[in-house]
Design a protein around this motif. Structure first.
Motif, PDB file in Angstrom:
ATOM      1  N   THR A 171      13.183 -89.868 -37.105  1.00 20.10           N
ATOM      2  CA  THR A 171      13.904 -89.326 -35.953  1.00 20.10           C
ATOM      3  C   THR A 171      13.763 -90.225 -34.725  1.00 20.10           C
ATOM      4  O   THR A 171      14.506 -90.060 -33.750  1.00 20.10           O
ATOM      5  N   THR A 172      12.837 -91.166 -34.775  1.00 20.69           N
ATOM      6  CA  THR A 172      12.672 -92.140 -33.693  1.00 20.69           C
ATOM      7  C   THR A 172      13.228 -93.473 -34.152  1.00 20.69           C
ATOM      8  O   THR A 172      12.731 -94.067 -35.118  1.00 20.69           O
ATOM      9  N   ILE A 173      14.284 -93.949 -33.485  1.00 20.29           N
ATOM     10  CA  ILE A 173      14.941 -95.211 -33.856  1.00 20.29           C
ATOM     11  C   ILE A 173      14.285 -96.325 -33.056  1.00 20.29           C
ATOM     12  O   ILE A 173      14.357 -96.349 -31.823  1.00 20.29           O
ATOM     13  N   VAL A 174      13.636 -97.277 -33.749  1.00 22.17           N
ATOM     14  CA  VAL A 174      12.905 -98.353 -33.070  1.00 22.17           C
ATOM     15  C   VAL A 174      13.485 -99.709 -33.473  1.00 22.17           C
ATOM     16  O   VAL A 174      14.122 -99.852 -34.525  1.00 22.17           O
ATOM     17  N   ALA A 175      13.252-100.702 -32.614  1.00 21.69           N
ATOM     18  CA  ALA A 175      13.732-102.061 -32.879  1.00 21.69           C
ATOM     19  C   ALA A 175      12.864-102.713 -33.958  1.00 21.69           C
ATOM     20  O   ALA A 175      11.636-102.735 -33.828  1.00 21.69           O
ATOM     21  N   PRO A 176      13.477-103.268 -35.012  1.00 17.49           N
ATOM     22  CA  PRO A 176      12.692-103.902 -36.081  1.00 17.49           C
ATOM     23  C   PRO A 176      12.145-105.271 -35.691  1.00 17.49           C
ATOM     24  O   PRO A 176      11.225-105.777 -36.321  1.00 17.49           O
ATOM     25  N   PHE A 177      12.743-105.885 -34.665  1.00 15.54           N
ATOM     26  CA  PHE A 177      12.288-107.189 -34.171  1.00 15.54           C
ATOM     27  C   PHE A 177      12.783-107.356 -32.748  1.00 15.54           C
ATOM     28  O   PHE A 177      13.641-106.604 -32.265  1.00 15.54           O
ATOM     29  N   ALA A 178      12.222-108.348 -32.050  1.00 17.11           N
ATOM     30  CA  ALA A 178      12.632-108.616 -30.666  1.00 17.11           C
ATOM     31  C   ALA A 178      14.015-109.241 -30.655  1.00 17.11           C
ATOM     32  O   ALA A 178      14.369-110.038 -31.532  1.00 17.11           O
ATOM     33  N   GLY A 179      14.792-108.864 -29.666  1.00 15.67           N
ATOM     34  CA  GLY A 179      16.128-109.429 -29.568  1.00 15.67           C
ATOM     35  C   GLY A 179      16.947-108.744 -28.491  1.00 15.67           C
ATOM     36  O   GLY A 179      16.409-108.219 -27.513  1.00 15.67           O
TER      37      GLY A 179
END
Length: 358
Positions: A171-179
């Motif tokens: 339910t928490t959408i997080v960035a898989p890498f910096a960008g």
């Protein structure tokens, strides 16, 4: 004399023979002169053409492989909903820079916390049932099949608990890498189903140019070598050839290549046309205008020069080119190249060269 005249009048064939002999002698004399001096006769008929030539001197230039492509992100991913529900929060704006693990959006938990508590309790209960069945099995009051069923019940409860815990995490959408958050497709209040797009994240450091190398060029370059790059609207920058495919494309017979550009401050954008120059060894080459190039009867490209007042056609190899001209190898250190009139002469023709500045 009267006797001679009467004698000739009575014999006209003698006069005819005499005239014929004179004609034969005259014709034989003319043909002999042509056979003895054919060059002189030809020169009298066709004057020697005049051409303008200039002296070109070779210089040392770097042989190069030129590639064309576009800048692309090193990585790009579209994040999708793994659970269904309503978007309750959004944390990042489109175009913003995000770090790995940054929260982009949140989906409502709904009944997930209650299901989590339920399966925790169920797992605890089934473990108690299993341990009790295990003791009965030791004392001989419980069959092995019943004991295996109790163990299966414990395993099922563990799997359901793990699924609920995973759904809560999703339910928490997080960035898989910096960008860069290139696109965010949802707003607060939107309902998303499983598999619907939430956001697109692009990694622009390094920025990558993907191009294709021919089979003749691939043996001349190697991974790790420096590349000179000209981006549209930007000054020339440097990158590094980081990848060359080991297998050629079946349709084009070319090898995929990737050139990486450091882009720590994200000053260069993806999707920009780029020209890549991979420098090779130094070669001796003469710089000419493309207008001076010519084709021989077989369609081979080359240039026409003058050696000892005769036209010579020399096959060439193109080293590199730019808006000011082309650099050609295959010529000598110094050549007298025809710059005017080359279209009217052929290899081997004798000419009258007139020198001019290149």
């Amino acid at each position: 004399m009267r006797f001679n005249s009467q004698w000739l009048d009575q014999r006209p064939y003698v006069i005819a023979i005499f005239i014929s002999l004179l004609l034969i002698i005259w014709l034989a004399t003319g043909l002999g002169n042509e056979k003895i001096n054919p060059d002189i006769t030809a020169e009298k008929r066709a004057p020697v053409p005049q051409v303008k030539v200039a002296t070109f001197v070779a210089e040392q230039v770097a042989n190069t492989v030129n590639l064309y492509g576009r800048t692309e992100p090193d990585r790009i991913v579209t994040l999708q909903a793994q659970v269904k529900g309503t978007i309750t929060q959004v944390f990042a704006k489109r175009g913003s820079f995000i770090e790995q693990g940054d929260v982009i959006a949140a989906i409502a938990l709904n009944e997930l916390p209650a299901q989590l508590e339920h399966y925790r309790t169920l797992l605890k209960q089934r473990r108690i049932d299993y341990y009790g069945a295990k003791e009965l099995f030791k004392d001989g009051y419980q069959g092995e099949s019943a004991l295996a069923q109790k163990l299966s019940d414990v395993t099922d409860a563990k799997a359901e608990l793990a699924r609920i815990e995973k759904d809560i995490g999703n339910t928490t959408i997080v960035a898989p890498f910096a960008g860069v958050l290139n696109e965010r497709y949802v707003e607060v209040g939107d309902y998303v189903g499983i598999g619907e797009d939430i956001a697109m994240v692009a990694d622009l450091d390094p920025l990558v140019i993907r191009a294709h190398i021919t089979e003749n060029q691939v043996i001349k370059v190697k991974e790790g070598q420096v590349a000179n790059i000209a981006l549209l609207g930007e000054k020339q920058i440097q990158g590094k050839l980081r990848y060359i495919a080991s297998v050629a494309n079946e349709n084009t017979n070319t090898f995929k290549a990737e050139i990486a550009i450091e882009n720590g401050n994200y000053q260069y954008l993806a999707g920009i046309s780029a020209e890549v120059e991979l420098p090779l060894e130094q070669v001796s080459a003469i710089k000419l205008s493309p207008a001076l190039l010519a084709l021989d009867e077989m369609g081979n490209i080359g240039v026409k020069s003058v050696v000892d007042d005769h036209v010579v056609f020399t096959h060439i190899n193109m080293v590199k080119s730019d808006e000011t001209g082309v650099w050609l190898s295959g010529l000598g250190d110094e050549e007298q190249i025809i710059i005017l009139g080359q279209g009217f002469v052929r290899p081997g023709d004798k000419v009258n060269p007139v020198s001019s500045e290149p």
